[in-house]
Design a protein around this motif. Structure first.
Motif, PDB file in Angstrom:
ATOM      1  N   GLU A  25      -9.016   6.102  -6.859  1.00 58.01           N
ATOM      2  CA  GLU A  25      -8.577   5.194  -5.796  1.00 58.01           C
ATOM      3  C   GLU A  25      -7.284   4.502  -6.209  1.00 58.01           C
ATOM      4  O   GLU A  25      -7.170   4.007  -7.329  1.00 58.01           O
ATOM      5  CB  GLU A  25      -9.652   4.140  -5.537  1.00 58.01           C
ATOM      6  CG  GLU A  25     -10.910   4.723  -4.919  1.00 58.01           C
ATOM      7  CD  GLU A  25     -12.048   3.712  -4.946  1.00 58.01           C
ATOM      8  OE1 GLU A  25     -12.024   2.778  -4.135  1.00 58.01           O
ATOM      9  OE2 GLU A  25     -12.927   3.866  -5.810  1.00 58.01           O
ATOM     10  N   ILE A  26      -6.345   4.484  -5.280  1.00 57.23           N
ATOM     11  CA  ILE A  26      -5.074   3.795  -5.512  1.00 57.23           C
ATOM     12  C   ILE A  26      -4.922   2.750  -4.414  1.00 57.23           C
ATOM     13  O   ILE A  26      -4.940   3.086  -3.230  1.00 57.23           O
ATOM     14  CB  ILE A  26      -3.885   4.781  -5.451  1.00 57.23           C
ATOM     15  CG1 ILE A  26      -4.057   5.891  -6.487  1.00 57.23           C
ATOM     16  CG2 ILE A  26      -2.565   4.045  -5.647  1.00 57.23           C
ATOM     17  CD1 ILE A  26      -3.082   7.046  -6.310  1.00 57.23           C
ATOM     18  N   ASN A  27      -4.808   1.509  -4.832  1.00 57.54           N
ATOM     19  CA  ASN A  27      -4.715   0.414  -3.881  1.00 57.54           C
ATOM     20  C   ASN A  27      -3.447  -0.370  -4.084  1.00 57.54           C
ATOM     21  O   ASN A  27      -3.194  -0.856  -5.177  1.00 57.54           O
ATOM     22  CB  ASN A  27      -5.872  -0.552  -4.148  1.00 57.54           C
ATOM     23  CG  ASN A  27      -6.972  -0.348  -3.163  1.00 57.54           C
ATOM     24  OD1 ASN A  27      -6.751  -0.534  -1.974  1.00 57.54           O
ATOM     25  ND2 ASN A  27      -8.135   0.049  -3.660  1.00 57.54           N
ATOM     26  N   ILE A  28      -2.672  -0.521  -3.023  1.00 60.54           N
ATOM     27  CA  ILE A  28      -1.470  -1.352  -3.137  1.00 60.54           C
ATOM     28  C   ILE A  28      -1.556  -2.446  -2.095  1.00 60.54           C
ATOM     29  O   ILE A  28      -1.799  -2.167  -0.912  1.00 60.54           O
ATOM     30  CB  ILE A  28      -0.200  -0.514  -2.907  1.00 60.54           C
ATOM     31  CG1 ILE A  28      -0.119   0.575  -3.963  1.00 60.54           C
ATOM     32  CG2 ILE A  28       1.045  -1.388  -2.950  1.00 60.54           C
ATOM     33  CD1 ILE A  28       1.105   1.433  -3.831  1.00 60.54           C
ATOM     34  N   GLN A  29      -1.383  -3.677  -2.533  1.00 58.71           N
ATOM     35  CA  GLN A  29      -1.363  -4.795  -1.593  1.00 58.71           C
ATOM     36  C   GLN A  29      -0.083  -5.577  -1.785  1.00 58.71           C
ATOM     37  O   GLN A  29       0.234  -5.995  -2.894  1.00 58.71           O
ATOM     38  CB  GLN A  29      -2.544  -5.725  -1.847  1.00 58.71           C
ATOM     39  CG  GLN A  29      -3.874  -5.140  -1.444  1.00 58.71           C
ATOM     40  CD  GLN A  29      -5.019  -6.076  -1.787  1.00 58.71           C
ATOM     41  OE1 GLN A  29      -4.812  -7.231  -2.119  1.00 58.71           O
ATOM     42  NE2 GLN A  29      -6.225  -5.560  -1.715  1.00 58.71           N
TER      43      GLN A  29
END
Lengths: 185, 123
Positions: A25-29
């Motif tokens: 999982e790759i999460n960018i916020q």
């Protein structure tokens, strides 16, 4: 040093792949109010022991045998911390690894996110046996790219057929633009 | 928002006409180094260019893959071409433009682009 956060992501995910992960999982916020960029990479690979977790932030630790340095994690840590941000890593043997880096966007040393779509695209194309879930969020607006969903729709057609790969490219580009209005973070 | 609905249409259009990539030993392998050293020196655009061009030109006997660090970090981005029955050719300091030249000259026409090979560099 890397010139883009997206290159750090590519590099860290290569570690996940080497750790035998099959779901990453790759999460960018992006939070424009608090001027923060938060990046999280989470895998279900083999994980690390407590000693390895402590040691991996040191450039002179590596699990490989070809040479005595390992720069991926120290690089990411440095590039986040030098903006006044933070870095953390959680891992346990058999439970995968979860890495989070936070950047302060308005710091002069903060590197841009960069071509994150090229990172996701090349990861998906090079590792068709693995699943990726990529989430991009700007001030609460977001889109999700999940290879499991795509697989369900296309069945056994490989991702690198031109029609599918160009769909994936367009999907990433158009949806990213809709989320961030073309702003560069 | 672009949705996955479009994919269904693509699948229906493609039903039955998918030419599966042949995964046998006659394939030429093109390997791009994607460790920290490769990525830092610009391997990502080289890799995506090769992937896209191989698809665009329908070169079904070529598979583009990636590898880790092979210990020649100062020469990254490195692209290795492995043709069945032939010696491996190592191209160094690649760019997307050079990669296209290698694709056209070496992979399609069979002429090694000597000036970009490791051998051309005085070691």
């Amino acid at each position: 040093m890397f010139s883009e956060i997206s290159l750090h992501i590519l590099d860290i995910v290569e570690n996940s792949i080497k750790a035998g992960a099959d779901f990453i999982e790759i999460n960018i916020q992006v939070h424009t109010d608090t001027k923060r960029i938060r990046v999280e990479i989470k895998d279900n690979g083999c994980g690390m022991s407590e000693e390895q977790v402590k040691a991996c932030e040191n450039p002179f630790f590596t699990s490989r045998t070809t040479r005595k340095v390992g720069l991926g994690i120290p690089f990411l840590k440095q590039s986040a911390e030098c903006t006044g941000g933070s870095f953390s890593i959680r891992s346990a043997v058999g439970q995968g690894t979860d890495i989070t880096a936070e950047y302060c966007m308005d710091h002069i040393d903060c590197i841009p996110i960069g071509d994150i779509n090229a990172t996701v695209y090349s990861l998906v194309m090079m590792n068709q046996g693995l699943d990726f879930c990529y989430q991009y969020q700007v001030d609460g607006r977001q889109f999700v790219f999940d290879t499991k969903e795509i697989r369900e729709t296309i069945g056994d057609i490989p991702f690198d057929t031109p029609e599918i790969s160009s769909f994936i490219k367009d999907f990433l580009n158009e949806n990213k633009k809709e989320v961030d209005d073309g702003s560069i973070f | 928002m672009k949705s996955l609905e479009e994919l269904k249409a693509i699948r229906e259009r493609m039903q039955g006409q998918v030419g599966l990539r042949s995964e046998d030993s006659n394939n030429t392998r093109v390997v791009v180094g994607m460790a920290t050293c490769g990525i830092a020196s610009g391997a990502r655009p080289v890799l995506t260019t090769l992937v896209d061009e191989v698809q665009k030109r329908k070169l079904n006997n070529i598979s583009v893959t990636q590898t880790g660090c092979i210990g020649l970090c100062q020469y990254e981005p490195i692209v290795e071409v492995m043709e069945p029955g032939k010696d491996k050719v190592t191209y160094i300091k690649m760019t997307p433009e050079k990669a296209i030249e290698v694709l056209e000259q070496h992979l399609i026409r069979g002429q090694i682009v000597e000036k970009y090979t490791l051998n051309a560099e005085n070691l």
